[in-house]
Design a protein around this motif. Sequence first.
Motif, mmCIF file in Angstrom:
data_model
loop_
_atom_site.group_PDB
_atom_site.id
_atom_site.type_symbol
_atom_site.label_atom_id
_atom_site.label_comp_id
_atom_site.label_asym_id
_atom_site.label_seq_id
_atom_site.Cartn_x
_atom_site.Cartn_y
_atom_site.Cartn_z
ATOM 1 N N SER A 156 0.833 -1.201 0.000
ATOM 2 C CA SER A 156 0.000 0.000 0.000
ATOM 3 C C SER A 156 0.873 1.259 0.000
ATOM 4 C CB SER A 156 -0.895 -0.001 1.233
ATOM 5 O OG SER A 156 -0.097 0.109 2.394
ATOM 6 N N ILE A 157 0.241 2.385 -0.294
ATOM 7 C CA ILE A 157 0.951 3.663 -0.312
ATOM 8 C C ILE A 157 1.487 4.018 1.070
ATOM 9 C CG2 ILE A 157 -1.111 5.077 0.039
ATOM 10 C CD1 ILE A 157 1.745 6.072 -2.290
ATOM 11 N N SER A 158 0.747 3.651 2.107
ATOM 12 C CA SER A 158 1.227 3.947 3.465
ATOM 13 C C SER A 158 2.478 3.137 3.791
ATOM 14 C CB SER A 158 0.124 3.694 4.492
ATOM 15 O OG SER A 158 -0.285 2.349 4.464
ATOM 16 N N MET A 159 2.554 1.918 3.287
ATOM 17 C CA MET A 159 3.749 1.100 3.519
ATOM 18 C C MET A 159 4.941 1.667 2.755
ATOM 19 S SD MET A 159 4.892 -1.341 5.293
ATOM 20 C CE MET A 159 3.358 -1.848 5.970
ATOM 21 N N VAL A 160 4.711 2.146 1.544
ATOM 22 C CA VAL A 160 5.788 2.765 0.773
ATOM 23 C C VAL A 160 6.271 4.022 1.500
ATOM 24 C CG1 VAL A 160 6.385 3.857 -1.433
ATOM 25 C CG2 VAL A 160 4.934 1.819 -1.410
ATOM 26 N N LYS A 161 5.340 4.829 2.022
ATOM 27 C CA LYS A 161 5.714 6.024 2.788
ATOM 28 C C LYS A 161 6.530 5.654 4.015
ATOM 29 C CE LYS A 161 1.740 8.905 1.622
ATOM 30 N NZ LYS A 161 0.512 9.530 2.128
ATOM 31 N N LYS A 162 6.108 4.608 4.702
ATOM 32 C CA LYS A 162 6.809 4.167 5.905
ATOM 33 C C LYS A 162 8.259 3.811 5.579
ATOM 34 C CE LYS A 162 6.966 0.308 9.170
ATOM 35 N NZ LYS A 162 8.205 -0.321 8.791
ATOM 36 N N TRP A 163 8.462 3.045 4.512
ATOM 37 C CA TRP A 163 9.816 2.618 4.185
ATOM 38 C C TRP A 163 10.660 3.762 3.634
ATOM 39 C CZ3 TRP A 163 12.412 -1.155 6.097
ATOM 40 C CH2 TRP A 163 11.705 -2.188 6.699
ATOM 41 N N PHE A 164 10.050 4.695 2.911
ATOM 42 C CA PHE A 164 10.791 5.879 2.482
ATOM 43 C C PHE A 164 11.281 6.662 3.704
ATOM 44 C CE2 PHE A 164 10.022 5.228 -1.865
ATOM 45 C CZ PHE A 164 10.645 6.217 -2.606
ATOM 46 N N THR A 165 10.419 6.801 4.708
ATOM 47 C CA THR A 165 10.791 7.496 5.946
ATOM 48 C C THR A 165 11.925 6.764 6.649
ATOM 49 O OG1 THR A 165 8.512 8.239 6.187
ATOM 50 C CG2 THR A 165 9.908 8.392 8.135
ATOM 51 N N GLU A 166 11.825 5.428 6.715
ATOM 52 C CA GLU A 166 12.888 4.634 7.346
ATOM 53 C C GLU A 166 14.222 4.855 6.637
ATOM 54 O OE1 GLU A 166 12.894 2.320 9.943
ATOM 55 O OE2 GLU A 166 10.833 2.834 10.460
ATOM 56 N N PHE A 167 14.211 4.850 5.295
ATOM 57 C CA PHE A 167 15.457 5.022 4.542
ATOM 58 C C PHE A 167 15.986 6.447 4.672
ATOM 59 C CE2 PHE A 167 13.634 1.442 1.822
ATOM 60 C CZ PHE A 167 14.329 0.471 2.523
ATOM 61 N N ARG A 168 15.093 7.434 4.761
ATOM 62 C CA ARG A 168 15.529 8.821 4.967
ATOM 63 C C ARG A 168 16.207 8.998 6.318
ATOM 64 N NH1 ARG A 168 10.289 10.782 3.387
ATOM 65 N NH2 ARG A 168 10.341 10.829 1.129
ATOM 66 N N CYS A 169 15.737 8.242 7.311
ATOM 67 C CA CYS A 169 16.303 8.329 8.667
ATOM 68 C C CYS A 169 17.619 7.577 8.794
ATOM 69 C CB CYS A 169 15.299 7.798 9.684
ATOM 70 S SG CYS A 169 13.872 8.871 9.885
ATOM 71 N N GLY A 170 18.061 6.923 7.734
ATOM 72 C CA GLY A 170 19.360 6.270 7.754
ATOM 73 C C GLY A 170 19.335 4.762 7.811
ATOM 74 N N ARG A 171 18.177 4.165 7.784
ATOM 75 C CA ARG A 171 18.108 2.705 7.821
ATOM 76 C C ARG A 171 18.608 2.148 6.496
ATOM 77 N NH1 ARG A 171 13.149 -1.091 9.807
ATOM 78 N NH2 ARG A 171 14.103 -3.059 9.250
ATOM 79 N N THR A 172 19.435 1.115 6.568
ATOM 80 C CA THR A 172 19.962 0.508 5.353
ATOM 81 C C THR A 172 19.444 -0.910 5.149
ATOM 82 O OG1 THR A 172 21.904 -0.232 6.578
ATOM 83 C CG2 THR A 172 22.084 1.864 5.398
ATOM 84 N N SER A 173 19.032 -1.554 6.217
ATOM 85 C CA SER A 173 18.565 -2.931 6.140
ATOM 86 C C SER A 173 17.113 -2.996 5.682
ATOM 87 C CB SER A 173 18.686 -3.603 7.502
ATOM 88 O OG SER A 173 18.088 -4.872 7.478
ATOM 89 N N THR A 174 16.796 -4.004 4.879
ATOM 90 C CA THR A 174 15.412 -4.199 4.442
ATOM 91 C C THR A 174 14.762 -5.370 5.171
ATOM 92 O OG1 THR A 174 16.171 -5.597 2.626
ATOM 93 C CG2 THR A 174 15.831 -3.262 2.137
ATOM 94 N N SER A 175 15.487 -5.983 6.084
ATOM 95 C CA SER A 175 14.923 -7.114 6.829
ATOM 96 C C SER A 175 14.216 -6.615 8.083
ATOM 97 C CB SER A 175 16.021 -8.109 7.209
ATOM 98 O OG SER A 175 16.976 -7.475 8.008
ATOM 99 N N ASP A 176 13.381 -7.468 8.647
ATOM 100 C CA ASP A 176 12.646 -7.115 9.863
ATOM 101 C C ASP A 176 13.607 -6.908 11.025
ATOM 102 O OD1 ASP A 176 10.060 -7.143 8.870
ATOM 103 O OD2 ASP A 176 9.836 -9.300 9.173
ATOM 104 N N ALA A 177 13.300 -5.922 11.854
ATOM 105 C CA ALA A 177 14.104 -5.657 13.046
ATOM 106 C C ALA A 177 13.687 -6.620 14.147
ATOM 107 C CB ALA A 177 13.908 -4.215 13.503
ATOM 108 N N GLU A 178 14.576 -6.846 15.097
ATOM 109 C CA GLU A 178 14.257 -7.691 16.239
ATOM 110 C C GLU A 178 13.175 -7.031 17.072
ATOM 111 O OE1 GLU A 178 15.398 -10.750 17.278
ATOM 112 O OE2 GLU A 178 16.316 -10.853 15.299
ATOM 113 N N ARG A 179 12.298 -7.831 17.630
ATOM 114 C CA ARG A 179 11.224 -7.310 18.470
ATOM 115 C C ARG A 179 11.403 -7.834 19.884
ATOM 116 N NH1 ARG A 179 6.595 -8.997 14.236
ATOM 117 N NH2 ARG A 179 7.237 -7.598 12.587
ATOM 118 N N SER A 180 11.031 -7.001 20.842
ATOM 119 C CA SER A 180 11.183 -7.431 22.230
ATOM 120 C C SER A 180 10.070 -8.413 22.582
ATOM 121 C CB SER A 180 11.170 -6.233 23.166
ATOM 122 O OG SER A 180 9.952 -5.544 23.052
ATOM 123 N N GLY A 181 8.833 -7.981 22.491
ATOM 124 C CA GLY A 181 7.708 -8.873 22.738
ATOM 125 C C GLY A 181 7.722 -9.518 24.111
#
Length: 132
Positions: free
Chosen positions: A37-62
């Motif tokens: 979805s467009i919201s998911m594309v926006k989310k990942w663009f924001t992540e990459f703008r903030c300096g994220r380089t990895s495309t894999s899922d981050a660890e979760r505490s849970g």
Amino acid sequence: MEKSEFRVLIKHYFLRKKTITETKEKLDKYYGDSAPSISMVKKWFTEFRCGRTSTSDAERSGRPKEVITPEIVDKIHEMILDDRRMKVRELAHAVGISTERVHHILHEYLYMRKLSARWVPRLLNSTISAIV
């Protein structure tokens, strides 16, 4: 296509200086309904703008996989020995776990059951019945 593969494509378009709408249009053109979805594309663009380089899922505490630890079992056992009329809800609140897990600990680990509003060990049930 998997989520991680779409993330790689989104990162590719991000690095090529494409806009969010251009990226979404390209993904829709080639992948149709399976495109994110467009919201998911926006989310990942924001992540990459903030300096994220990895495309894999981050660890979760849970929450932990198992909440039944020897410390919790011992704590419940001590509380029951102090007050045999204690309610399961009170035990769950004091220990910080669900009532279902407290029931499981009482029945499967401590071998207790409720008899005349008191928690008693299962082995004593037949002797108490014979006395009464």
